[in-house]
Enzyme design. Structure first.
Site, PDB file in Angstrom:
ATOM      1  N   PRO A 153       0.829  -1.207   0.000  1.00 49.25           N
ATOM      2  CA  PRO A 153       0.000   0.000   0.000  1.00 49.25           C
ATOM      3  C   PRO A 153       0.866   1.261   0.000  1.00 49.25           C
ATOM      4  CG  PRO A 153      -0.826  -1.595   1.584  1.00 49.25           C
ATOM      5  CD  PRO A 153       0.496  -2.110   1.096  1.00 49.25           C
ATOM      6  N   GLU A 154       0.476   2.231  -0.821  1.00 49.07           N
ATOM      7  CA  GLU A 154       1.201   3.484  -0.915  1.00 49.07           C
ATOM      8  C   GLU A 154       0.437   4.565  -0.153  1.00 49.07           C
ATOM      9  OE1 GLU A 154       2.316   4.331  -4.977  1.00 49.07           O
ATOM     10  OE2 GLU A 154       2.624   2.211  -5.431  1.00 49.07           O
ATOM     11  N   HIS A 192      -4.375 -15.462   9.786  1.00 47.52           N
ATOM     12  CA  HIS A 192      -3.312 -14.446   9.796  1.00 47.52           C
ATOM     13  C   HIS A 192      -3.698 -13.194  10.593  1.00 47.52           C
ATOM     14  CE1 HIS A 192      -1.646 -17.013   6.717  1.00 47.52           C
ATOM     15  NE2 HIS A 192      -2.680 -16.791   5.938  1.00 47.52           N
ATOM     16  N   LYS A 199      21.902  14.874  -7.616  1.00 48.56           N
ATOM     17  CA  LYS A 199      21.677  13.425  -7.635  1.00 48.56           C
ATOM     18  C   LYS A 199      21.703  12.899  -9.075  1.00 48.56           C
ATOM     19  CE  LYS A 199      19.175  12.641  -3.318  1.00 48.56           C
ATOM     20  NZ  LYS A 199      19.496  13.906  -2.654  1.00 48.56           N
TER      21      LYS A 199
END
Length: 281
Positions: free
Chosen positions: A2-3, A91, A153
């Site tokens: 999940p984001e 679970h 970067k």
């Protein structure tokens, strides 16, 4: 995994159901998740009132009375089930029972999630949060702030945006979608982004996250909302998972070969080679 939009959706669902409730009991069925749940977790949490919720990156922070906070990460397959049945589900590792008799369960088949305790007010000092970058939906996330994070970067912009030290909470799906909206090729070196690129990228990130949250996130594999419903932002994806299909806004649809799929740092990347044209620097 999940984001940010999915974690925000889960947190909001928990907040609606649990805010201002007292945790009458807490049952830990197994402590060995990604990291060990504290051995005295149940004793330290039971009897406390839930005062507030907050999200930091992909972590949910639950502030309790008495100056202690629960820190929770869903991992790869973790779920929160509100009003879970009395009979334990498979679970089901941790169960919170509130003063109105409701059960809130943390279910994680792959056990990559985590639950920890931290002193309220010191959450951001936790080893998993202390180096985290700015939240993309706050006023502090500006083009200037992102430019500072990316300065010098050499890593591809897709990789840099997935680094939680640069921006908190971004994941694979929404980085692909934001780069598409900003018309930036995912392999562009971060240091080579122009001022114009960054000024387009910041609102693209904010917009795609805001729209995804409004849609309840994207349901992919294990993710469902806490009340059991599905998110539906996956129906709005413009490039992610659409390899070979023409993107909705390609400027040269007749000549477009479709969305391309490449692998970057072990992750799938999807982009339109015409709308997000690679540059020679």
């Amino acid at each position: 995994m999940p984001e940010l939009p999915e974690v925000e959706t889960v947190m909001r669902g928990m907040q609606i159901a649990l805010l201002n409730r007292t945790l009458n009991a807490v049952h830990v069925r197994r402590h060995d998740l990604r990291w060990q749940i504290p051995a005295d977790f149940s004793q330290r949490v039971a009897g406390r009132r839930i005062n507030a919720f907050q999200r930091r990156g992909k972590y949910i922070l639950i502030r309790l009375s008495g100056g202690i906070s629960i820190m929770l990460h869903l991992g790869m397959s973790g779920r929160i089930i509100l009003d879970s049945p009395q009979t334990p589900t498979p679970h089901e590792h941790v169960v919170f029972v509130t003063d109105d008799g409701k059960r809130c369960s943390f279910v994680d088949p792959r056990r990559f999630g985590m639950i920890d305790l931290v002193r309220t007010g010191s959450e951001y000092e936790h080893r998993l949060l202390q180096a985290m970058g700015p939240e993309p939906l706050t006023p502090a996330f500006t083009p200037e702030a992102l430019a500072l994070c990316l300065a010098g970067k050499k890593s591809p912009i897709k990789t840099a945006l997935l680094d939680q030290k640069n921006v908190a909470g971004l994941g694979n799906i929404y980085v692909c979608e934001a780069l598409y909206r900003a018309r930036i090729h995912p392999a562009t070196p971060s240091k080579d982004l122009t001022v114009t690129d960054i000024k387009a990228l910041v609102p693209a990130i904010k917009d795609v996250l805001t729209e995804a949250i409004a849609a309840g996130g994207s349901s992919l594999k294990d993710y469902v909302r806490p009340e059991g419903g599905l998110g539906y932002f996956q129906h709005a994806w413009q490039v992610y998972g659409r390899a070979g299909q023409p993107c909705p806004e390609c400027p040269q649809k007749p000549q477009c070969s479709g969305v391309q799929h490449i692998t970057q740092a072990g992750r799938s990347t999807f982009f339109c080679p015409i709308r997000q044209k690679a540059r020679d620097f």
